[in-house]
Enzyme design. Structure first.
Site, PDB file in Angstrom:
ATOM      1  N   SER A 178       0.813  -1.205   0.000  1.00 45.60           N
ATOM      2  CA  SER A 178       0.000   0.000   0.000  1.00 45.60           C
ATOM      3  C   SER A 178       0.853   1.265   0.000  1.00 45.60           C
ATOM      4  O   SER A 178       1.661   1.458  -0.903  1.00 45.60           O
ATOM      5  CB  SER A 178      -0.956  -0.050   1.194  1.00 45.60           C
ATOM      6  OG  SER A 178      -1.969   0.897   1.065  1.00 45.60           O
ATOM      7  N   ASP A 343      -9.280  -5.804  -4.515  1.00 44.31           N
ATOM      8  CA  ASP A 343      -8.940  -4.529  -3.878  1.00 44.31           C
ATOM      9  C   ASP A 343      -9.850  -3.413  -4.397  1.00 44.31           C
ATOM     10  O   ASP A 343      -9.938  -3.175  -5.599  1.00 44.31           O
ATOM     11  CB  ASP A 343      -7.481  -4.192  -4.174  1.00 44.31           C
ATOM     12  CG  ASP A 343      -6.919  -3.088  -3.292  1.00 44.31           C
ATOM     13  OD1 ASP A 343      -7.700  -2.317  -2.714  1.00 44.31           O
ATOM     14  OD2 ASP A 343      -5.681  -3.000  -3.188  1.00 44.31           O
ATOM     15  N   HIS A 376      -8.135  -5.065  -0.146  1.00 48.87           N
ATOM     16  CA  HIS A 376      -6.849  -4.399   0.037  1.00 48.87           C
ATOM     17  C   HIS A 376      -6.026  -5.077   1.136  1.00 48.87           C
ATOM     18  O   HIS A 376      -4.808  -5.198   1.032  1.00 48.87           O
ATOM     19  CB  HIS A 376      -7.090  -2.930   0.388  1.00 48.87           C
ATOM     20  CG  HIS A 376      -5.877  -2.066   0.321  1.00 48.87           C
ATOM     21  ND1 HIS A 376      -5.221  -1.752  -0.851  1.00 48.87           N
ATOM     22  CD2 HIS A 376      -5.180  -1.423   1.303  1.00 48.87           C
ATOM     23  CE1 HIS A 376      -4.190  -0.965  -0.606  1.00 48.87           C
ATOM     24  NE2 HIS A 376      -4.128  -0.761   0.702  1.00 48.87           N
TER      25      HIS A 376
END
Length: 396
Positions: A178, A343, A376
């Site tokens: 991320s 995601d 995610h």
């Protein structure tokens, strides 16, 4: 972004427990401090007495060529693996792939990670960071919004300062999920001669219009909280409700409808619940569940720091250039992209497009997706699904 991956939240009794199951001989580490007397930011401003926590696993070899840097996600810290104490209930967020004989093998590699500037978890006893909640040595008061705007380059440069102090001239690899992926990509673009391999997990090489607007939703509740006071709340009531609302948004987008609907089934969510039907201020059970988890996390976090991290993610462009093509042209490292199939935050198109662009540039690049219902968060809690992919990438 943000990494987000954010939420090593006790969001699920079974998910977190499975991720952090302790081995018979857990990896142990300790928090250390790196100090920079006068740190110049990317935007030209400077900060005195920057202090950032870091930790490591494994040993640095004699010629200092086996270092792997782990860059953390939006709500994360430098605690990437192992434990500080045998009695700690959980291990670092990537413990499933970092350690002896794991994908990132600490028998072979010296693995290190650093708390970010403006780390969100400023009230966590294991976090050491400099940001808006820190005391400005020139005034004796918290910086608040006078703290300079930060970028991914600034995070990278604090890490570079640490590596320089250790005599590490080149990274065997840099890897992160991320927001950590953004830092990893920035490393490869800003300092191509120092990065041999790049592992980008649930990441992106720049913040496009959609992502920038999505991130703004996290900032708005804080600024609307009556206690925010333009960031000058450190001697009064903090904007806890605004921060909690922001974390609710972060939590939901980091997961999936499948996950939320399973939680709803577990807690007997129903559209026509009696309390919401009779009282406009009452919450549905799923919203109460989400609020309580966000509120618990907010206790260790700082609202202004969230604003700074949001802006750092919004400002991201590989190499901090004016266009993505120029930034990607700088990358020479071998690359591995691991987006999460479901995601909803940094959707797979981000990694796919970057991989394709590097392939066009004749770079050595690989791509694979992480399946699963956590969206995610698969990049944090499900990354071990690609342990063999990561191990093979590091072996070549």
């Amino acid at each position: 972004m943000l990494t987000l991956a954010l939420i090593l939240l006790s969001i699920s009794h079974f998910t977190i427990a499975a991720q952090n199951t302790v081995s018979e001989s857990p990896l142990l580490t300790q928090k250390q401090v790196h100090t920079i007397a006068d740190f110049k930011m990317f935007n030209g401003q400077s900060v005195k007495e920057v202090k950032l926590g870091w930790e490591s696993y494994g040993k640095l070899n004699a010629d200092k060529t086996n270092a792997i840097l782990i860059t953390h996600y939006f709500t994360g810290t430098s605690h990437a693996a192992g434990k500080y104490d045998l009695n700690d209930p959980t291990s670092g967020y990537w413990d499933s792939i970092i350690g002896p004989n794991k994908a990132i093998d600490t028998n072979k590699f010296f693995v290190l990670s650093m708390d970010s500037l403006a780390n969100l978890n400023v009230k966590d006893e294991n976090v050491i960071t400099t940001g808006p909640a820190s005391i400005n040595p020139d005034t004796g008061k918290p910086y608040g919004l006078t703290f300079p705007v930060i970028t991914m380059r600034d995070m990278v440069n604090t890490q570079k300062s640490l590596l320089d102090s250790l005599g590490i001239e080149k990274l065997y690899a840099v890897a992160g999920p991320s927001m950590g992926s953004m830092q990893a990509i920035e490393w490869a673009s800003a300092y191509p001669e120092k990065v041999e391999r790049l592992i980008s997990v649930i990441g992106s090489s720049y913040s496009d219009a959609w992502t920038t607007a999505a991130l703004e939703q996290w900032a708005i509740p804080i600024k609307l909280d009556q206690h925010w006071q333009q960031g000058n709340y450190y001697e009064s009531q903090p904007p806890t409700e605004g921060l909690t609302a922001a974390l609710m948004f972060v939590t939901q987008i980091a997961l999936t409808p499948e996950y939320f609907n399973q939680v709803g089934a577990d807690i007997n969510h129903n559209a026509l619940e009696p309390d919401p039907l009779q009282d406009i201020q009452a919450r549905h059970s799923i919203n109460e569940w989400l609020y309580n988890r966000a509120k618990g996390r907010a206790e260790k976090m700082d609202a202004n720091s969230l604003l700074y991290l949001v802006r750092a993610c919004q400002l991201f462009m590989a190499g901090q250039k004016q266009d993505i093509a120029t930034g990607l042209q700088q990358i020479k490292a071998k690359t591995l992209f691991l987006p999460a199939t479901q995601d909803l935050l940094l959707m797979p198109y981000h990694a796919r497009n970057t991989h394709s662009a590097l392939k066009t540039l004749k770079n050595d690049t690989q791509y694979a997706e992480i399946p699963g219902p956590l969206g995610h968060l698969e990049g944090v809690l499900g990354v071990q699904k690609h342990s063999s992919t990561i191990a093979a990438f590091l072996a070549n």
